[in-house]
Design an enzyme around this catalytic site. Sequence first.
Site, PDB file in Angstrom:
ATOM      1  N   ASP A 131       0.767  -1.233   0.000  1.00  0.00           N
ATOM      2  CA  ASP A 131       0.000   0.000   0.000  1.00  0.00           C
ATOM      3  C   ASP A 131       0.811   1.304   0.000  1.00  0.00           C
ATOM      4  OD1 ASP A 131      -2.202   1.605   0.130  1.00  0.00           O
ATOM      5  OD2 ASP A 131      -2.374   1.491   2.297  1.00  0.00           O
ATOM      6  N   CYS A 196     -21.726   7.721  -6.480  1.00  0.00           N
ATOM      7  CA  CYS A 196     -20.780   8.500  -5.680  1.00  0.00           C
ATOM      8  C   CYS A 196     -21.421   9.821  -5.220  1.00  0.00           C
ATOM      9  CB  CYS A 196     -19.513   8.790  -6.489  1.00  0.00           C
ATOM     10  SG  CYS A 196     -18.360   9.762  -5.508  1.00  0.00           S
TER      11      CYS A 196
HETATM   12  S1  SF4 Z   1     -18.373   6.305  -3.746  1.00  0.00           S
HETATM   13 FE1  SF4 Z   1     -17.239   8.180  -4.171  1.00  0.00          FE
HETATM   14  S2  SF4 Z   1     -16.778   9.001  -2.172  1.00  0.00           S
HETATM   15 FE2  SF4 Z   1     -17.262   6.832  -1.885  1.00  0.00          FE
HETATM   16  S3  SF4 Z   1     -15.276   5.767  -1.995  1.00  0.00           S
HETATM   17 FE3  SF4 Z   1     -16.209   5.734  -4.031  1.00  0.00          FE
HETATM   18  S4  SF4 Z   1     -15.284   7.535  -5.018  1.00  0.00           S
HETATM   19 FE4  SF4 Z   1     -14.974   7.807  -2.842  1.00  0.00          FE
END
Ligand code: SF4
Length: 377
Positions: A131, A196
């Site tokens: 990582d 998202c």
């Molecule tokens: S949904 Fe959007 S905010 Fe959540 S981890 Fe994925 S990219 Fe990041």
Amino acid sequence: MSSKRSEITESIRRKAMEIGFERVGFTGLSAPKVAPHLGEWLAAGHHGEMDYLSREPDKRADAELAHPWAKTMICLTRSYFTEPPPAGKGQGRFALYALGLDYHDVLKRDLKVLSRFIEETFSERCRMAVDTSAILERPYGEKSGLGWVGKNTLLLAPQEGSYFFLAELVTSLPLDHDEPFEKNHCGTCSRCLEICPTNAFPEPYVLDSRRCISYLTIEYRGVIPRKLRPLIGRWVFGCDLCQEVCPWNKFARLTRAPEFRPSQDLSTHQLVDFMGMTKESFRARFRKTPIWRAHRDGFLRNVAVALGNSEDKDAIPALVSGLSDPSELVRIHAAWGLGRFPLNENARIGLQERLKIEEMPEVKEELLLALFPPSAP
Ligand code: SF4
Ligand code: SF4
């Protein structure tokens, strides 16, 4: 491709699986095909404050430059999938990978066993990475045949989705290389992009970390931009939404590692109980878990945001107590959290009292905004 080399390759694959890794891919160190995009991504500032990502980008994109002595990169996976604990009333949400113990410790311990096996059996050199190292893990994972990099920028595998850790061992031992994973199975799907909440994908396969809840709640040390705070919802550490909706994750396999199973503590927590944590109690509770990375102040900042988004009136006393937290960061977000509720008398008095003694201009501004919210245009 000599049969002796094939035998050695297979013996290492077997050993890795015996140790507890689930899938193993072998590849050369030359740059994977997506590596040229790293420069554009960094130039756009999408890495936010994760400066370590911009250090020596050439070496990150091409591991051959960083390890000229090495002949093979061994890429390994380990599932951390577990059923998400229910986030009931008063509870926050945590990324699944953070529910157990710190994966760095577990993966490094197991990589060390594999590394010693190679060093002692074949008298060859090894260097491990998990990582934080200089390796572009997901593109190299794709190059070693372990899966494809999906539109959500994670490595996905048809037989297990994306809930797995990646670790690498670079070695001077020449081994057979696996074929790169050529097929991209995302097709016309775009669920991860649509779900998202913060619009962190400016386009498929590109993540703007500065808008991602995982970055904001884990890596980012500062004040969370006001516009993004309501979009974080009840995520306190990380976010799994773009994995939860991915159809390939219906194939996720429960982790076999006891270290990655959810701790009782996080499964049954109440957010309000986190609010008064001191540095010492934070250390005692989270030192051995991924949550340690957020630091005490960052974690309580996240708790304040989640409480503000909780629509649960029981959050108000905890947010009022957050107004006198020693950390300015926590006070700012506690004031904002209170401003998300219709102010009751306790909240109003708490904000007014703090305003009388507060010295930091950023906190004063949030206190005033909570007391006198600008009226909608
Ligand atoms: S949904 Fe959007 S905010 Fe959540 S981890 Fe994925 S990219 Fe990041
Ligand atoms: S949700 Fe769909 S587009 Fe996103 S990574 Fe999964 S398969 Fe690919």
